[in-house]
Design a protein around this motif. Structure first.
Motif, PDB file in Angstrom:
ATOM      1  N   TYR A  60     -71.966  50.376  55.570  1.00 25.31           N
ATOM      2  CA  TYR A  60     -72.015  51.498  56.508  1.00 25.31           C
ATOM      3  C   TYR A  60     -71.715  50.986  57.912  1.00 25.31           C
ATOM      4  O   TYR A  60     -72.164  49.911  58.307  1.00 25.31           O
ATOM      5  CB  TYR A  60     -73.400  52.152  56.491  1.00 25.31           C
ATOM      6  N   TYR A  61     -70.949  51.779  58.655  1.00 29.82           N
ATOM      7  CA  TYR A  61     -70.614  51.445  60.033  1.00 29.82           C
ATOM      8  C   TYR A  61     -70.881  52.673  60.885  1.00 29.82           C
ATOM      9  O   TYR A  61     -70.392  53.771  60.583  1.00 29.82           O
ATOM     10  CB  TYR A  61     -69.143  51.026  60.129  1.00 29.82           C
ATOM     11  N   GLU A  62     -71.687  52.488  61.922  1.00 30.74           N
ATOM     12  CA  GLU A  62     -72.104  53.583  62.802  1.00 30.74           C
ATOM     13  C   GLU A  62     -72.683  54.744  61.994  1.00 30.74           C
ATOM     14  O   GLU A  62     -72.418  55.910  62.258  1.00 30.74           O
ATOM     15  CB  GLU A  62     -70.950  54.030  63.697  1.00 30.74           C
ATOM     16  N   ASN A  96     -61.925  55.083  59.870  1.00 30.56           N
ATOM     17  CA  ASN A  96     -61.300  54.144  60.799  1.00 30.56           C
ATOM     18  C   ASN A  96     -62.348  53.169  61.320  1.00 30.56           C
ATOM     19  O   ASN A  96     -63.326  53.586  61.935  1.00 30.56           O
ATOM     20  CB  ASN A  96     -60.676  54.891  61.986  1.00 30.56           C
ATOM     21  N   VAL A  97     -62.113  51.890  61.055  1.00 33.07           N
ATOM     22  CA  VAL A  97     -62.999  50.826  61.509  1.00 33.07           C
ATOM     23  C   VAL A  97     -62.096  49.731  62.071  1.00 33.07           C
ATOM     24  O   VAL A  97     -61.068  49.408  61.464  1.00 33.07           O
ATOM     25  CB  VAL A  97     -63.843  50.267  60.333  1.00 33.07           C
ATOM     26  N   PRO A  98     -62.442  49.147  63.210  1.00 33.45           N
ATOM     27  CA  PRO A  98     -61.625  48.057  63.729  1.00 33.45           C
ATOM     28  C   PRO A  98     -61.456  46.961  62.665  1.00 33.45           C
ATOM     29  O   PRO A  98     -62.413  46.618  61.962  1.00 33.45           O
ATOM     30  CB  PRO A  98     -62.428  47.546  64.933  1.00 33.45           C
ATOM     31  N   LEU A  99     -60.254  46.432  62.530  1.00 33.72           N
ATOM     32  CA  LEU A  99     -59.939  45.476  61.474  1.00 33.72           C
ATOM     33  C   LEU A  99     -60.870  44.271  61.483  1.00 33.72           C
ATOM     34  O   LEU A  99     -61.415  43.896  60.436  1.00 33.72           O
ATOM     35  CB  LEU A  99     -58.481  45.012  61.569  1.00 33.72           C
ATOM     36  N   ASN A 100     -61.071  43.650  62.636  1.00 33.87           N
ATOM     37  CA  ASN A 100     -61.950  42.477  62.690  1.00 33.87           C
ATOM     38  C   ASN A 100     -63.372  42.824  62.271  1.00 33.87           C
ATOM     39  O   ASN A 100     -64.039  42.039  61.596  1.00 33.87           O
ATOM     40  CB  ASN A 100     -61.944  41.846  64.079  1.00 33.87           C
ATOM     41  N   THR A 101     -63.833  43.997  62.645  1.00 32.03           N
ATOM     42  CA  THR A 101     -65.163  44.454  62.239  1.00 32.03           C
ATOM     43  C   THR A 101     -65.206  44.638  60.732  1.00 32.03           C
ATOM     44  O   THR A 101     -66.135  44.188  60.066  1.00 32.03           O
ATOM     45  CB  THR A 101     -65.520  45.770  62.954  1.00 32.03           C
ATOM     46  N   GLU A 152     -66.570  64.457  54.451  1.00 32.11           N
ATOM     47  CA  GLU A 152     -65.864  63.683  55.483  1.00 32.11           C
ATOM     48  C   GLU A 152     -66.761  63.270  56.643  1.00 32.11           C
ATOM     49  O   GLU A 152     -66.588  62.191  57.200  1.00 32.11           O
ATOM     50  CB  GLU A 152     -64.659  64.456  56.017  1.00 32.11           C
ATOM     51  N   SER A 153     -67.718  64.075  56.997  1.00 32.27           N
ATOM     52  CA  SER A 153     -68.576  63.740  58.136  1.00 32.27           C
ATOM     53  C   SER A 153     -69.485  62.541  57.851  1.00 32.27           C
ATOM     54  O   SER A 153     -70.083  61.984  58.765  1.00 32.27           O
ATOM     55  CB  SER A 153     -69.410  64.950  58.547  1.00 32.27           C
ATOM     56  N   PHE A 189     -70.461  55.829  55.746  1.00 33.65           N
ATOM     57  CA  PHE A 189     -70.038  55.019  54.610  1.00 33.65           C
ATOM     58  C   PHE A 189     -68.604  54.533  54.796  1.00 33.65           C
ATOM     59  O   PHE A 189     -67.712  55.312  55.130  1.00 33.65           O
ATOM     60  CB  PHE A 189     -70.143  55.853  53.328  1.00 33.65           C
ATOM     61  N   VAL A 190     -68.397  53.231  54.574  1.00 36.57           N
ATOM     62  CA  VAL A 190     -67.067  52.631  54.709  1.00 36.57           C
ATOM     63  C   VAL A 190     -66.496  52.286  53.344  1.00 36.57           C
ATOM     64  O   VAL A 190     -65.365  52.650  53.015  1.00 36.57           O
ATOM     65  CB  VAL A 190     -67.121  51.352  55.576  1.00 36.57           C
ATOM     66  N   ALA A 191     -67.273  51.558  52.542  1.00 34.49           N
ATOM     67  CA  ALA A 191     -66.788  51.090  51.239  1.00 34.49           C
ATOM     68  C   ALA A 191     -67.949  50.504  50.459  1.00 34.49           C
ATOM     69  O   ALA A 191     -69.044  50.320  50.994  1.00 34.49           O
ATOM     70  CB  ALA A 191     -65.713  50.022  51.440  1.00 34.49           C
ATOM     71  N   GLN A 192     -67.684  50.210  49.191  1.00 34.18           N
ATOM     72  CA  GLN A 192     -68.664  49.473  48.406  1.00 34.18           C
ATOM     73  C   GLN A 192     -67.975  48.311  47.715  1.00 34.18           C
ATOM     74  O   GLN A 192     -66.785  48.371  47.412  1.00 34.18           O
ATOM     75  CB  GLN A 192     -69.380  50.361  47.404  1.00 34.18           C
TER      76      GLN A 192
END
Length: 77
Positions: A23-25, A58-63, A52-53, A28-31
């Motif tokens: 999770y970012y902010e 979109n997450v910065p690549l390095n993050t 969607e909410s 959910f981003v991925a598993q």
């Protein structure tokens, strides 16, 4: 300031082995799954069927790279 990311290690009826959610902010981003063994971790991104909410598309690549690496390390410990 609190970390903008979180990890949840979980299991469910659809998976034989545990997996970790990223999770970012608060979204959910991925598993990452170890279904095919610890040497063959797989990353799965959210599908279109999720609200969607609740998803970070979109997450910065390095993050993202840092989060995926840290999640994989937690999963194989």
């Amino acid at each position: 300031m609190a970390n903008p990311y979180d990890f949840i290690i979980a299991s469910d009826d659809q998976h034989e082995k545990v997996f970790i959610e990223i999770y970012y902010e608060g979204k959910f981003v991925a598993q990452i799954s170890q279904e095919h063994g610890l040497d063959n971790l797989e990353i799965e991104f959210p599908g279109i069927d999720l609200v969607e909410s609740l998803i970070a598309r979109n997450v910065p690549l390095n993050t993202f790279l840092s989060l995926a690496t840290e999640a994989a390390e937690k999963l194989i410990q």
